[in-house]
Design an enzyme around this catalytic site. Structure first.
Site, PDB file in Angstrom:
ATOM      1  N   HIS A  71      -4.486   3.951  -3.213  1.00 10.98           N
ATOM      2  CA  HIS A  71      -4.469   3.261  -1.919  1.00 10.98           C
ATOM      3  C   HIS A  71      -3.553   2.048  -1.945  1.00 10.98           C
ATOM      4  CE1 HIS A  71      -6.116   1.409   1.780  1.00 10.98           C
ATOM      5  NE2 HIS A  71      -6.015   0.281   1.105  1.00 10.98           N
ATOM      6  N   HIS A 120     -27.855 -15.315  25.493  1.00 12.01           N
ATOM      7  CA  HIS A 120     -26.755 -15.135  26.436  1.00 12.01           C
ATOM      8  C   HIS A 120     -26.061 -16.449  26.797  1.00 12.01           C
ATOM      9  CE1 HIS A 120     -28.474 -11.204  26.703  1.00 12.01           C
ATOM     10  NE2 HIS A 120     -27.761 -10.840  27.750  1.00 12.01           N
ATOM     11  N   GLU A 146     -17.242  -4.153  24.720  1.00 11.44           N
ATOM     12  CA  GLU A 146     -16.404  -5.341  24.836  1.00 11.44           C
ATOM     13  C   GLU A 146     -15.194  -5.293  23.906  1.00 11.44           C
ATOM     14  OE1 GLU A 146     -20.631  -6.426  25.922  1.00 11.44           O
ATOM     15  OE2 GLU A 146     -19.669  -5.414  24.213  1.00 11.44           O
ATOM     16  N   HIS A 160       0.856  -1.185   0.000  1.00 13.00           N
ATOM     17  CA  HIS A 160       0.000   0.000   0.000  1.00 13.00           C
ATOM     18  C   HIS A 160       0.890   1.232   0.000  1.00 13.00           C
ATOM     19  CE1 HIS A 160      -2.415  -3.273   1.678  1.00 13.00           C
ATOM     20  NE2 HIS A 160      -3.460  -2.660   1.172  1.00 13.00           N
TER      21      HIS A 160
END
Length: 673
Positions: free
Chosen positions: A265, A476, A414, A35
């Site tokens: 890019h 859960h 999380e 890149h």
């Protein structure tokens, strides 16, 4: 862009920045992959940062009080490699630049922690770096509060791209940094408005400047090719007590035919276009050659921090002997000598008490004993502190007005939590652990994988680890998550059966230097199964004989966690019928697999039928122990889950899904035929 005007306005700066661009073009062309555009676009920003602001000593890349530079946009790795080579980092030679992206080279396609000093973290999965940086900055704040400004006083710098800011983890990271007012964190945004598919507005209309401001950051907008503006903005950012974002308007693949396009890019390998770009820069050197005067200027930048590093070493040597020893210990990831004795005491008390307790509560019992003697531990939870049991009574909360706090309220983040904990571990001097429900491994998973890849000992406390959590239901209740973590290389997955095994698991997790740990802990109470105290850490063996057959051994029941008690109950039934039954507790499959053949054969000999018991899917590594290691398909079975769970009390769920002692005993009888 008028490159001639840029070159004439700041010729010395231009020569140094052009060295980055030229090396990038050469390395990507030689590899025929990579890149090119980001290093070419951000060369001016990086040059000013390294020359005028970054505190580092190229000859001593692991100096603990150095500034941390994190390339969150890791696809632009040649920017980092060029900077390390030019400044004189001993690990990145010109040969490494020539071998960019090749087998055995330190210059991997994306920066990889551990390949070379000066690479602070592994980046490439976008957004990980900026979230790691939050952890780096938090670690610096904590350690400065603990050891003092004389030995811990530095900044964390990040180069992030449009893709980093599109990733959801970036919002988790910037919101947390703004809330915590991490004034030593400075993000340089490569605002080039280009992605692989095209311009950013194909997929995103976010006002990033407003977004950062709304999250509590100090924000500036500048021309990313004006060295004076870059310098002034960085100087201003250093004066604010808030985290700072500098929006650097740049041109991707500056000076190349692919400038300001999505093609810019990726890999720019066309020889004619490469030559034309270098000509536009005024760069006539041969490929991979940096003129002596330019290299010398860069090496002077790399040596600039030597005096500051030497002054720091002098200040460190003035610390009281015990304080200096503690500083050295935590940065070496060495555990206190007292740890093993503390763990043994917890085990002995648990064996004697014989209490029934959820292993998440067992975990807190261990932390209450360990955290006071391991002040480098930093705990936390993703808004589930009372459920994960991750806060010990000696811990105060890390906050703006309490940088000595060792407990972090991560919020419902999380992924951000896991990535920031990785940053803490990478910074050094901190042993982070954080909790959530095991089902939410899915949210934390990318960062958990990065911990394993980077070989850092982050601890992920995953509670409510089965259908045993009961009424909250299948959303859960994890069934596949043990398999996910066990499938990850360089990861220890502990599923302890009681307080004794939980203490042993924590001892191993906190002693690890290169392997992250996942602690799989129950919501529901489980009985103490290790009622006879043993000083040895049996969990370190991965699996061991918990209860032996009293007569001729005909069956081996292998279980983990809460199902060890089920196995013991089934054993009692079978023994009463004269069927000699051994129970093997297997708290860590990875550690058992690492044992020698003699130990594995002793625990799992040939002959008896085998039944594995775990309230999760069989895919979680079970076939090796049931069918391999002297086992036979016709003499093996598994009791566990092959569907999602349901909402009901835990006891009923175990009955309905057939994870009972009766079902285990029936399976053994059927196998014995």
């Amino acid at each position: 862009m008028d490159l001639t005007a840029l070159r004439n306005a700041n010729p010395d700066h231009w020569a140094k920045a052009t060295a980055i661009r030229a090396l990038t073009l050469d390395a990507v062309a030689a590899a025929r992959s990579g890149h090119s555009g980001m290093p070419m676009g951000m060369a001016d920003v990086a040059t000013v940062l390294f020359e005028k602001h970054l505190k580092f000593d190229a000859a001593n890349p692991e100096w603990p009080d150095r500034d941390r530079f994190i390339l969150s946009a890791g696809h632009g790795s040649m920017l980092l490699y060029a900077l390390l080579y030019l400044t004189g980092n001993p690990d990145i030679t010109l040969d490494e630049i020539r071998n960019f992206r090749q087998w055995g080279a330190r210059t991997a396609g994306h920066p990889e922690y551990g390949h070379a000093r000066g690479i602070e973290t592994t980046t490439g999965p976008l957004g990980q770096g900026i979230a790691n940086a939050v952890g780096f900055a938090m670690a610096e704040e904590m350690l400065r509060a603990r050891f003092g400004r004389k030995v811990m006083d530095h900044y964390t710098w990040v180069i992030a791209g449009d893709g980093c800011l599109m990733e959801g983890i970036s919002q988790e990271a910037i919101a947390l940094a703004g809330r915590q007012r991490l004034g030593r964190l400075i993000v340089l945004w490569d605002n080039n408005n280009i992605t692989i598919d095209g311009s950013v507005d194909l997929a995103d209309a976010t006002d990033q400047v407003a977004r950062f401001r709304a999250s509590g950051w100090h924000v500036q907008e500048i021309d990313g090719h004006d060295p004076a503006a870059i310098d002034a903005a960085i100087a201003t950012a250093r004066t604010t007590r808030r985290p700072s974002m500098i929006a650097c308007r740049t041109h991707i693949a500056l000076g190349h035919a692919a400038q300001d396009t999505s093609k810019g890019h990726g890999a720019l390998t066309d020889p004619q276009q490469l030559a034309e770009a270098k000509a536009a820069y005024g760069w006539s050197a041969e490929p991979f050659h940096v003129p002596a005067e330019v290299k010398a200027a860069w090496e002077a930048i790399g040596a600039r921090g030597a005096a500051e590093r030497e002054a720091w070493e002098a200040r460190l040597s003035e610390l009281p002997k015990r304080r200096r020893a503690e500083f050295d210990r935590v940065f070496a990831r060495e555990v206190p000598r007292r740890l093993s004795a503390v763990i043994r005491a917890v085990k002995k008390e648990a064996s004697e008490a014989g209490a029934q307790m959820a292993t998440r509560q067992s975990s807190q019992v261990v932390l209450e004993a360990v955290n006071p003697i391991m002040r480098e531990t930093v705990g936390g939870s993703a808004d589930l502190s009372g459920s994960n049991n991750t806060k010990s009574s000696d811990m105060t909360v890390f906050d703006v007005d309490n940088r000595k706090g060792r407990y972090v309220h991560w919020g419902v983040r999380e992924h951000g939590m896991a990535a920031a904990m990785n940053g803490m571990a990478l910074h050094g001097g901190i042993r982070p652990y954080g909790g959530t429900f095991m089902a939410f491994t899915d949210y934390a998973r990318p960062a958990m994988r990065m911990a394993a890849l980077m070989k850092i000992p982050t601890v992920f406390v995953m509670t409510h680890d089965s259908i045993g959590l009961g009424e909250d239901g299948p959303t859960h209740q994890p069934v596949e998550h043990l398999a996910i973590s066990r499938a990850t290389p360089n990861t220890w997955v502990f599923r302890p059966a009681d307080t004794v095994e939980t203490a042993e698991a924590w001892e191993l997790a906190l002693s690890s230097r290169q392997t992250p740990s996942v602690l799989s802990l129950t919501r529901q109470g489980v009985p103490t199964v290790r009622t006879e105290h043993k000083a040895a850490n049996l969990t370190a063996r991965g699996a061991y004989v918990l209860a032996e057959a009293t007569g001729r051994r005909q069956a081996i029941l292998i279980a983990t966690g809460s199902e060890v008690a089920v196995a013991l109950e089934a054993r009692a039934m079978l023994e009463a019928e004269g069927i000699g039954t051994r129970v093997v507790s297997m708290p860590c499959m990875e550690l058992f697999a690492a044992q020698d053949e003699t130990w594995r054969r002793r625990v799992l000999p040939a002959g008896p039928v085998r039944v594995g018991i775990e309230a999760a899917t069989r895919l979680g590594g079970w076939d090796r122990w049931l069918l391999g290691e002297r086992g036979r398909a016709t003499k093996a079975a598994f009791i566990g889950m092959d569907t999602f769970g349901a909402s009901a009390p835990a006891g009923m769920l175990y009955e309905k899904f057939g994870i009972t002692a009766e079902a285990v005993a029936d399976k053994v009888r059927a196998l014995l035929g």
